[in-house]
Scaffold this motif. Structure first.
Motif, short mmCIF file in Angstrom:
data_model
loop_
_atom_site.label_atom_id
_atom_site.label_comp_id
_atom_site.label_asym_id
_atom_site.label_seq_id
_atom_site.Cartn_x
_atom_site.Cartn_y
_atom_site.Cartn_z
N ASP A 102 -66.73 -80.09 21.73
CA ASP A 102 -67.28 -78.81 21.29
C ASP A 102 -66.35 -77.63 21.62
OD1 ASP A 102 -69.19 -77.33 19.97
OD2 ASP A 102 -70.33 -76.92 21.78
N TRP A 103 -65.08 -77.80 21.41
CA TRP A 103 -64.06 -76.77 21.57
C TRP A 103 -63.89 -76.27 23.00
CZ3 TRP A 103 -60.79 -76.35 17.66
CH2 TRP A 103 -61.22 -76.73 16.39
N LYS A 104 -64.51 -76.90 23.97
CA LYS A 104 -64.36 -76.50 25.38
C LYS A 104 -62.91 -76.62 25.86
CE LYS A 104 -68.71 -75.83 26.88
NZ LYS A 104 -69.19 -74.76 26.06
N PRO A 105 -62.19 -77.70 25.54
CA PRO A 105 -60.80 -77.79 26.00
C PRO A 105 -59.93 -76.62 25.51
CG PRO A 105 -61.52 -79.92 25.24
CD PRO A 105 -62.59 -78.94 24.88
N LEU A 106 -60.17 -76.19 24.28
CA LEU A 106 -59.41 -75.06 23.75
C LEU A 106 -59.70 -73.79 24.54
CD1 LEU A 106 -57.43 -74.05 21.58
CD2 LEU A 106 -59.41 -73.55 20.15
N GLN A 107 -60.95 -73.61 24.94
CA GLN A 107 -61.31 -72.44 25.74
C GLN A 107 -60.61 -72.48 27.10
OE1 GLN A 107 -65.56 -72.57 25.91
NE2 GLN A 107 -65.81 -72.16 23.73
N PHE A 108 -60.64 -73.63 27.76
CA PHE A 108 -59.97 -73.75 29.05
C PHE A 108 -58.46 -73.58 28.91
CE2 PHE A 108 -63.92 -75.94 30.30
CZ PHE A 108 -64.20 -75.21 31.44
N LEU A 109 -57.92 -74.09 27.82
CA LEU A 109 -56.49 -73.94 27.55
C LEU A 109 -56.12 -72.46 27.42
CD1 LEU A 109 -53.87 -75.59 26.77
CD2 LEU A 109 -54.54 -75.18 24.42
N CYS A 110 -56.93 -71.73 26.69
CA CYS A 110 -56.67 -70.29 26.52
C CYS A 110 -56.79 -69.54 27.84
CB CYS A 110 -57.63 -69.70 25.48
SG CYS A 110 -57.29 -70.25 23.81
N PHE A 111 -57.79 -69.86 28.65
CA PHE A 111 -57.94 -69.20 29.96
C PHE A 111 -56.76 -69.50 30.86
CE2 PHE A 111 -62.76 -69.40 29.28
CZ PHE A 111 -62.80 -68.09 28.84
N ALA A 112 -56.34 -70.76 30.92
CA ALA A 112 -55.23 -71.14 31.79
C ALA A 112 -53.94 -70.46 31.36
CB ALA A 112 -55.06 -72.66 31.78
N PHE A 113 -53.65 -70.46 30.07
CA PHE A 113 -52.41 -69.84 29.62
C PHE A 113 -52.48 -68.32 29.62
CE2 PHE A 113 -51.11 -74.06 28.26
CZ PHE A 113 -49.78 -74.04 28.67
N PHE A 114 -53.68 -67.76 29.52
CA PHE A 114 -53.81 -66.31 29.68
C PHE A 114 -53.32 -65.90 31.07
CE2 PHE A 114 -56.37 -62.71 31.23
CZ PHE A 114 -55.92 -61.73 30.37
N TYR A 115 -53.77 -66.63 32.07
CA TYR A 115 -53.33 -66.33 33.44
C TYR A 115 -51.82 -66.55 33.58
CZ TYR A 115 -52.73 -66.67 38.45
OH TYR A 115 -52.28 -66.49 39.73
N ARG A 116 -51.30 -67.67 33.05
CA ARG A 116 -49.87 -67.98 33.18
C ARG A 116 -49.01 -66.92 32.49
NH1 ARG A 116 -48.02 -70.91 36.71
NH2 ARG A 116 -46.30 -71.53 35.40
N ILE A 117 -49.39 -66.53 31.27
CA ILE A 117 -48.60 -65.54 30.53
C ILE A 117 -48.73 -64.16 31.18
CG2 ILE A 117 -48.44 -64.31 28.33
CD1 ILE A 117 -49.10 -66.98 26.96
N LEU A 118 -49.91 -63.83 31.67
CA LEU A 118 -50.11 -62.54 32.35
C LEU A 118 -49.23 -62.44 33.59
CD1 LEU A 118 -51.87 -60.05 31.86
CD2 LEU A 118 -53.50 -61.00 33.46
N GLN A 119 -49.14 -63.52 34.37
CA GLN A 119 -48.28 -63.53 35.55
C GLN A 119 -46.81 -63.42 35.17
OE1 GLN A 119 -49.18 -63.23 38.71
NE2 GLN A 119 -51.25 -63.03 37.91
#
Length: 174
Positions: free
Chosen positions: A67-84
């Motif tokens: 139900d698209w949960k992995p895509l959501q977690f992927l976006c959250f994880a890479f949001f943090y990585r790119i922000l840093q």
């Protein structure tokens, strides 16, 4: 005229006028100032990005329909990585304090980093979704039907493609 251009590139001026960096490095300015710029990460960061991408792809491969949960977690994880990464590559500034003891412009710089990180992430999701749609249309046009596997594994295909795009973006761009 060429001599004056060479002086301007070197930053040499006449009198007390200083040449701004925009003029001095005008040929190095990006065409799209808000777009991604090349910036290779360290090997450790690239391995972390690869681990995140691989874990998400394995998760969607095992679950098959999450139900698209992995895509959501992927976006959250890479949001943090790119922000840093954006924070680390930001040029240092001399803090200017206002009358309340707060640093001027700090919130604006943070907002720019957040908007840029979100733009990079949603751009990758958009590119993967658009690529999936284009592939489905080409398959349907060429074969006059669409195989069931393409419809049943839409989430897997889009999330895996987004995972690859985000890995490339987080590792080689800022």
């Amino acid at each position: 005229m060429m001599q004056q251009l060479q002086y301007r590139k070197k930053g040499v001026t006449y009198g007390s006028v200083q040449v701004s960096k925009d003029i001095k490095y005008a040929d190095d300015q990006p065409i799209v100032p808000w777009g991604p710029r090349p910036s290779k990460s360290t090997v450790k960061d690239m391995r972390i990005n690869l681990g995140i991408s691989a874990a998400i792809v394995v998760w969607i491969g095992i679950m098959a329909n999450a139900d698209w949960k992995p895509l959501q977690f992927l976006c959250f994880a890479f949001f943090y990585r790119i922000l840093q990464k954006l924070r680390a590559t930001e040029p240092p500034i001399t803090p200017i304090y206002n009358e309340y003891g707060e640093v001027e412009g700090r919130g604006i710089r943070m907002a720019k980093r957040v908007v840029r990180a979100l733009g990079l992430i949603f751009g990758c999701v958009f590119a993967a979704s658009l690529g999936y749609t284009a592939a489905v249309n080409v398959i349907e046009f060429a074969w006059q039907y669409t195989p069931r596997i393409v419809y049943y594994y839409q989430e897997l295909i889009v999330t895996a493609a987004t995972s690859v795009l985000l890995y490339i973006t987080a590792s080689y761009y800022r």
